[in-house]
Design an enzyme around this catalytic site. Structure first.
Site, PDB file in Angstrom:
ATOM      1  N   ASP A  12      -7.806  80.153  56.348  1.00 62.39           N
ATOM      2  CA  ASP A  12      -9.029  81.006  56.851  1.00 62.39           C
ATOM      3  C   ASP A  12      -8.581  80.964  58.374  1.00 62.39           C
ATOM      4  O   ASP A  12      -7.699  80.336  58.814  1.00 62.39           O
ATOM      5  CB  ASP A  12     -10.012  80.302  56.421  1.00 62.39           C
ATOM      6  CG  ASP A  12     -11.408  80.615  57.197  1.00 62.39           C
ATOM      7  OD1 ASP A  12     -11.435  82.165  57.193  1.00 62.39           O
ATOM      8  OD2 ASP A  12     -12.200  80.013  57.913  1.00 62.39           O
ATOM      9  N   ASP A  14     -11.377  82.249  61.181  1.00 58.69           N
ATOM     10  CA  ASP A  14     -12.595  81.971  62.040  1.00 58.69           C
ATOM     11  C   ASP A  14     -13.152  80.505  61.702  1.00 58.69           C
ATOM     12  O   ASP A  14     -13.420  80.483  60.452  1.00 58.69           O
ATOM     13  CB  ASP A  14     -13.678  82.800  61.843  1.00 58.69           C
ATOM     14  CG  ASP A  14     -13.081  84.236  62.426  1.00 58.69           C
ATOM     15  OD1 ASP A  14     -12.793  84.551  63.340  1.00 58.69           O
ATOM     16  OD2 ASP A  14     -13.277  85.331  61.597  1.00 58.69           O
ATOM     17  N   GLY A  56     -18.632  91.089  59.905  1.00 59.85           N
ATOM     18  CA  GLY A  56     -19.276  91.684  60.965  1.00 59.85           C
ATOM     19  C   GLY A  56     -20.360  92.718  60.613  1.00 59.85           C
ATOM     20  O   GLY A  56     -21.626  92.817  61.233  1.00 59.85           O
ATOM     21  N   GLU A  58     -21.465  93.558  57.762  1.00 63.61           N
ATOM     22  CA  GLU A  58     -22.261  93.010  56.888  1.00 63.61           C
ATOM     23  C   GLU A  58     -23.542  92.229  57.657  1.00 63.61           C
ATOM     24  O   GLU A  58     -24.506  92.079  57.248  1.00 63.61           O
ATOM     25  CB  GLU A  58     -21.794  92.147  55.747  1.00 63.61           C
ATOM     26  CG  GLU A  58     -20.899  92.900  54.846  1.00 63.61           C
ATOM     27  CD  GLU A  58     -19.420  93.183  55.280  1.00 63.61           C
ATOM     28  OE1 GLU A  58     -19.207  92.923  56.604  1.00 63.61           O
ATOM     29  OE2 GLU A  58     -18.707  93.773  54.565  1.00 63.61           O
ATOM     30  N   THR A 126     -12.158  87.074  56.093  1.00 64.44           N
ATOM     31  CA  THR A 126     -12.904  88.437  56.072  1.00 64.44           C
ATOM     32  C   THR A 126     -12.967  89.104  57.490  1.00 64.44           C
ATOM     33  O   THR A 126     -13.415  89.989  57.471  1.00 64.44           O
ATOM     34  CB  THR A 126     -14.528  87.862  55.917  1.00 64.44           C
ATOM     35  OG1 THR A 126     -14.967  87.178  56.853  1.00 64.44           O
ATOM     36  CG2 THR A 126     -14.809  87.159  54.545  1.00 64.44           C
TER      37      THR A 126
HETATM   38  C1  XBP Z   1     -15.458  84.982  59.227  1.00 66.98           C
HETATM   39  C2  XBP Z   1     -16.464  86.082  59.483  1.00 66.98           C
HETATM   40  C3  XBP Z   1     -16.022  87.396  60.251  1.00 66.98           C
HETATM   41  C4  XBP Z   1     -16.405  87.028  61.840  1.00 66.98           C
HETATM   42  C5  XBP Z   1     -16.409  88.406  62.438  1.00 66.98           C
HETATM   43  O1  XBP Z   1     -15.753  84.013  58.130  1.00 66.98           O
HETATM   44  O2  XBP Z   1     -17.568  86.071  58.814  1.00 66.98           O
HETATM   45  O3  XBP Z   1     -17.048  88.215  59.749  1.00 66.98           O
HETATM   46  O4  XBP Z   1     -17.495  86.139  62.110  1.00 66.98           O
HETATM   47  O5  XBP Z   1     -15.273  89.152  62.088  1.00 66.98           O
HETATM   48  P1  XBP Z   1     -14.698  83.342  57.458  1.00 66.98           P
HETATM   49  P2  XBP Z   1     -15.535  90.935  61.744  1.00 66.98           P
HETATM   50  O6  XBP Z   1     -14.191  82.659  58.269  1.00 66.98           O
HETATM   51  O7  XBP Z   1     -15.312  82.748  56.244  1.00 66.98           O
HETATM   52  O8  XBP Z   1     -13.533  84.385  56.673  1.00 66.98           O
HETATM   53  O9  XBP Z   1     -16.847  91.155  62.763  1.00 66.98           O
HETATM   54  O10 XBP Z   1     -14.053  91.516  62.092  1.00 66.98           O
HETATM   55  O11 XBP Z   1     -15.941  90.847  60.503  1.00 66.98           O
HETATM   56 MG    MG Z   2     -14.187  80.561  58.364  1.00 59.14          MG
END
Ligand code: XBP
Ligand code: MG
Length: 259
Positions: A12, A14, A56, A58, A126
């Site tokens: 993953d 983030d 983001g 969503e 994501t």
């Molecule tokens: C990460 C997310 C991402 C980021 C924002 O979740 O939910 O949506 O917060 O990125 P995970 P975007 O670590 O579980 O994959 O705005 O590009 O969606």
């Molecule tokens: Mg994460």
């Protein structure tokens, strides 16, 4: 005990590779809102609630549905959200290019060790593909994109985590059985996705996820650890790291065999 040999690590991004949410994504969302003339302000506490939804675009919709119901929605809400999100991505990649968000402790060390040991690497996230590229390029260098055989990101599958789809997609691209892989996650939505795809999973918690339900993890750590910055085992085998205080490729093989 799994019969399969460990072949690949799926990461993953983030919260796992770097603490991107509070000082990265959150700040970028707020800058995009300000640019669009909106008075929305996602503070640190509100953002923790918004993190319940991955993605983001969503997340913006979830905010409107649950926290800002009085907002007069434009006729084409999808388009409006997509525009805000494009601007957010611009702000976010610019923040990363300023080098403000480092990798978490032990991440670069483990990636290099895994490459040297011939393990295959992939990303399953994501977040938007441009964000992955910006993070890797500004921390490890532009060539680091090539370290990863597959970068599964963003809207490549419609159902985002906790759906397992992004991990299933990555495994398919790699021609890999889940029992031959290990996933690295930081959150409840993340581990639901990875284990839903059949992947044994190691979790490194962070400030936003320290209360998350991650009971299905093989091992839960506060970080991957460095020789001079030891990790703590929060759940799973207490001796998983031996005496050295950081997670090594040998540890991964041992944990995977016992899975
Ligand atoms: C990460 C997310 C991402 C980021 C924002 O979740 O939910 O949506 O917060 O990125 P995970 P975007 O670590 O579980 O994959 O705005 O590009 O969606
Ligand atoms: Mg994460």
């Amino acid at each position: 005990m799994t019969e399969k040999t460990l072949e690949a690590l799926l990461f993953d991004v983030d919260g796992t590779l770097a603490d991107t949410e509070r000082d990265g994504h959150r700040v970028a969302f707020n800058r995009a809102f300000r640019d669009a003339g909106l008075d929305w302000d996602w503070d640190v506490d509100l953002y923790e609630k918004l993190l319940a939804v991955t993605g983001g675009k969503e997340r913006i919709r979830f905010y409107l549905d649950e926290f800002n119901r009085d907002f007069a929605r434009p006729a084409d809400l999808d388009d409006f959200i997509a525009g805000l999100h494009r601007s957010k991505t611009d702000h976010y990649t610019r923040l990363l290019s300023e080098g403000r968000i480092p990798l978490r402790p032990g991440v670069e060390r483990l990636l290099r060790e895994a490459r040297d040991a011939g393990l295959r690497l992939a990303i399953a996230t994501t977040t938007t593909p441009a964000n992955v590229e910006a993070l890797l390029a500004h921390t490890l260098g532009p060539e680091a994109m090539d370290w990863f055989e597959v970068i599964a990101a963003g809207d490549i599958v419609p159902a985002k985590k906790p759906a397992p789809d992004i991990f299933v997609w990555a495994l398919e691209q790699m021609g890999l059985e889940p029992a031959a892989g290990l996933a690295f996650e930081d959150s409840e939505n993340g581990i639901r996705a990875s284990t839903g795809a059949g992947l044994p999973t190691i979790v490194t918690l962070n400030d936003y996820t320290r209360e998350h339900a991650v009971g299905d993890a093989l091992l839960v750590l506060d970080q991957l650890g460095e020789p001079e910055a030891p990790a703590r085992v929060l759940a799973g085998p207490a001796d998983a790291l031996g005496d050295k205080g950081y997670l090594s490729v040998d540890d991964l093989h041992r944990l995977h065999r016992a899975a």
